[in-house]
Design an enzyme around this catalytic site. Sequence first.
Site, PDB file in Angstrom:
ATOM      1  N   SER A   1      -9.469   1.386   2.748  1.00  0.00           N
ATOM      2  CA  SER A   1      -8.602   2.393   2.150  1.00  0.00           C
ATOM      3  C   SER A   1      -7.074   1.514   1.708  1.00  0.00           C
ATOM      4  O   SER A   1      -7.506   1.890  -0.035  1.00  0.00           O
ATOM      5  CB  SER A   1      -8.294   3.183   2.969  1.00  0.00           C
ATOM      6  OG  SER A   1      -7.265   2.785   3.723  1.00  0.00           O
TER       7      SER A   1
ATOM      8  N   LYS B   1       0.906  -1.289   0.135  1.00  0.00           N
ATOM      9  CA  LYS B   1       0.548  -0.165   0.241  1.00  0.00           C
ATOM     10  C   LYS B   1       1.004   1.184   0.407  1.00  0.00           C
ATOM     11  O   LYS B   1       2.156   1.346   0.590  1.00  0.00           O
ATOM     12  CB  LYS B   1      -0.687   0.221   1.595  1.00  0.00           C
ATOM     13  CG  LYS B   1      -1.985   0.814   1.681  1.00  0.00           C
ATOM     14  CD  LYS B   1      -2.541   0.759   2.972  1.00  0.00           C
ATOM     15  CE  LYS B   1      -4.189   1.976   2.501  1.00  0.00           C
ATOM     16  NZ  LYS B   1      -5.158   1.669   3.831  1.00  0.00           N
TER      17      LYS B   1
ATOM     18  N   SER C   1      -9.761  -1.877   6.787  1.00  0.00           N
ATOM     19  CA  SER C   1      -8.735  -0.956   5.959  1.00  0.00           C
ATOM     20  C   SER C   1      -8.426  -1.786   5.101  1.00  0.00           C
ATOM     21  O   SER C   1      -8.360  -2.665   3.361  1.00  0.00           O
ATOM     22  CB  SER C   1      -8.110   0.022   6.163  1.00  0.00           C
ATOM     23  OG  SER C   1      -9.025   1.584   6.424  1.00  0.00           O
TER      24      SER C   1
END
Length: 418
Positions: free
Chosen positions: A103, A28, A127
């Site tokens: 996310s 990420k 997330s």
Amino acid sequence: MGSIVTWIDSASGTATEGPLAGMTIGVKDNVDVAGVPTTCASRFFSDRIASAHAEVVRRLLTAGAQITAKLNMAEFAVGVTSQNSAAGPVRNPWDPTRVPGGSSGGSGVAVAAGLVDAALGTDTGGSVRLPASACGITGLRPTWGSISNTGVFPVSDAFDTVGPMARSVTEVARLFDVLRAAPAASPRPARRIGLPSVFITDDVDAAISDAVEAAARQLEKLGYEMVPVDIPGAAHAQDIVYTLLYSDLAALHRDRVRSSPELFHPDTLARVSLGLSISDFEKKAAIAGKAEFRRGLSALLTNVDAVLTPTMPIDVPPIAGGDDVIARSRRLGQFSYPWSLHEGPTLALPVGFHPHSGMPIGAQLTAAAHHESLLFGIGEEFQRTTNWHTRIPPLHVTRPLPRVSNALNRVLRSTERS
């Protein structure tokens, strides 16, 4: 960064042997890889280059993994749909008109689409778990503090954790064994799994309730006793997390909000701004509520070994239309945020597909702190006797080549013009 991925040609320090040798992993874009941008999907950090590897990246490289990609996300890891990114929105490979969760949306998509073998996400309020559910893969929110956050841009120190994401529980377990800094608890067999009635109600899409109940029946066939339970304080857990999380968010981004609010994506700004009006009294009350929730859950987990719940209460929503960003965030995170109050691990895994939309459905298994191995045991048994985790989406590649990923990006972006 494209709407999903930025490819990394090489990463220095990769071991030639190790438990993860040959595994391709994307991380990420709030996790540092030395010499590579860490933008957090924000215009504020468009030129930010990491000077050193995050501790989790160092561990992966030492174990022989190849870090091949930085993956798109919701800006500053704030959001549950991954549409609020300076790099452009992330699309779900099962249906590009729907969100991939957030996310860590890029991480979920990259694994599901076959661009990488596994990925790192971060989980504050769901997330890792929400993208795992929406994309039909497996993801772990580990025991808080069991994986280092050094070199990872924060959301809230009280809740943040890195989490591994892969197609199967077995792969997630391999990753966690390399990533964990805290020692594992003494392994114990799981026998009793709690099924809270509060999560199977009229408020939940009937197809999701059916899929989770079918998963419970499968676990019963495998020899687990399914026990009806209540989660003490579940009704207030999401509000407690929101108060503490948004208070921390406001403190972290206060200067940016004051000096350059126009650089935020509007959805990010709306959520960050929620914390600006939280009082010290409200925060103290939330801290007390967190402690009370943990006491009640600790007592429950002496009676059952794990708890089974849906990951999301509704079908994976379309990108267009729907509620405003705050209402959508609360709805999608309705079942993930409460488990963020818990210090122990939650494992998200696929348990079916929605009969109307064809989108993946996920469930969560939660255990006491440091008992990840207990969850892995249950999850591996479930996946040995089901094939939900082996299903691949229509947008899928067999090799993670940049030219293929660019083609995929074009397909996913094409819906923006339709």
